[in-house]
Enzyme design. Sequence first.
Site, PDB file in Angstrom:
ATOM      1  CG  HIS A 457      -1.892   1.163   1.196  1.00  0.00           C
ATOM      2  ND1 HIS A 457      -3.158   1.053   0.684  1.00  0.00           N
ATOM      3  CD2 HIS A 457      -1.759   2.462   1.591  1.00  0.00           C
ATOM      4  CE1 HIS A 457      -3.780   2.209   0.773  1.00  0.00           C
ATOM      5  NE2 HIS A 457      -2.945   3.083   1.320  1.00  0.00           N
ATOM      6  CB  CYS A 458       2.267   3.171  -2.787  1.00  0.00           C
ATOM      7  SG  CYS A 458       3.500   4.455  -3.089  1.00  0.00           S
TER       8      CYS A 458
END
Length: 620
Positions: A457-458
């Site tokens: 999850h950036c």
Amino acid sequence: MEGSGGGCGERECKNHSHGPLGLHGHSWSKMYEEKDLPEEQDVLPFVGGYSNFDIVKATQYGLLDRCQELVEAGYDVRQPDKENVTLLHWAAINNRLDLVKFFISKGAVVDQLGGDLNSTPLHWAVRQGHLSMVILLLKCGADPTLIDGEGYSSLHLAVLFQHMPVIAYLISKGQSVDSADRNGQTPLMLSAHKVIGMEPTRFLLKFNPSIKVVDDIEKNTALHWAVIAGNISAVDVLLEAGSSLDIKNIKGDRPLDLAHQTKNRLLTHLLSEEEKIRARKTSRFLRILEKNEFLLLLVSSLTLIWAIGYVADLNSDSWLLKGSLLVFIFVILSLFARQFVGFNKLKYFPVAFMLGSVFWISWTCFIRFLPDFSGTVSQLPFFLGMVGLFYYFYKTVRTDPGFIKTTEEENKKNIIDLGESGCLDFRTFCTSCLVKKPLRSMHCHTCNSCVARYDQHCIWIGRCIGVGNHSYFVLFLFFLTMVNIWAIYGTILYWSEHCTTTYREDGAWISFTQIVSCSPWVLYIFTLIFFHTSWATLLLILQLYQISFLGLTSHERITLWSKRSKHPVSLRKTPYNHGCLQNLADFFTCRCFGMFKPNIIDWTKQYTLTFHTVKDVHPV
């Protein structure tokens, strides 16, 4: 444990959950009291074999042959012992599947009540969390809605003892999630009241129970019961699910009134703040602001980045003045964000900061750096980079990363199939999404969803990176790195053209002060460029290395790397590594003018490692 337990004595079995159990429960908090044998008798039965076992002990130890022998000799399987407990109860609590089948075939009553709690064998199996036994008894006609001596159904008992797989299976088989016990409490109320913590309250909410229903006696909702118990985690989960703050119980108390009565300051604050938030949503103006919270966050970031650069670029030499202005700006913007931007949207601040930085970097490049580049060819990387950057950012954000989507009926079918195949555990089943987890998938707690071929999850995208948008994410990093490298070159060229330095005569420090005084704004923008270049370049290199040389995602690489301390694991020897060029062709689904044949796999539905077969691998 299934099968014979003949290798362990009574004393050993009392210390292991798989041994034979005796049940004389008197309350839900003290359910089991095991049969004790005198110490000198612990091993005597094993010396002479099992021929001296009575049928109760043979049942507890799972001795099918001995039980068959005694039943053939005339023992009635429906006959309870002196504690009013039948053989089926003993077999159920000790998870003796073969014996349950045998006793039922010989006429045992599947819903026979027995023991001090007046429970059925199904109740006993549920208390112990024996899912395989629960499944077998239900197949044999056991009624999960029957109430035991304490007033609990099978589902209520599964909630009390926090057996999530049993809860999921019972609901999937048709038991109502809103079924009431003797006092009219639903499983959700019981969980909020009796089980301190977030689970299984949060787990039950996945099955869409009623959060407005009240019990028969006190007329409390689940939120009332959570407040009474001081169950802060359950209160938080129930508020997130939208539990009403206005429902009054039989005494006319709302949940907030009960919090005041219990003098729990944390609960009082939690409920009061929630009440204020919900009151704000009645305002049309505030609802409009709520819909545009990210836009407000982006505007705040743009303003903050500009303000810092503007203050730094002031002609004044007073650092005290500049510092005071910066503090003032931070305070104003913090108050603005706190007032108009919800807490749940603050997680997108890195995204807003990155976009704000790119805007001011591109503005500076266009206004100050581009005039120093004489030819169109030297300016082309900047324009191509900006187009590619925003296009692939948009594609990364807007493309479904590979969320595992199923209907409620499919979820229940999967739960039943997994339970009956003995695979209903956290490795194959996501208790948050209620889905069967495909290979390489992972539950993202930020997005609250399972993602196929999960990478990460950036925080700079504010989005999960999975099978659907992974290639777009890599291209976004490439173009961001391209723009930043060009901007670094543009900055150096700008300093050489517009700033006079005396590096050879006065040294590096004097040259640095000359650059600062020449254009503090450019130095400030260069700091932003360097920061974003660092993380983008590092992340791009890691991504390309993982994709081409390992065939792994970031999550898989980190997981395998962490296991290397305990087990020697080769990162390159995995089923997903097909060689450098083939890995790249598979990842970007590129044929390279017919040179490669990429493998196209639907990772949202891939549950086994048989994906190299013709059935699962399809050429583009």
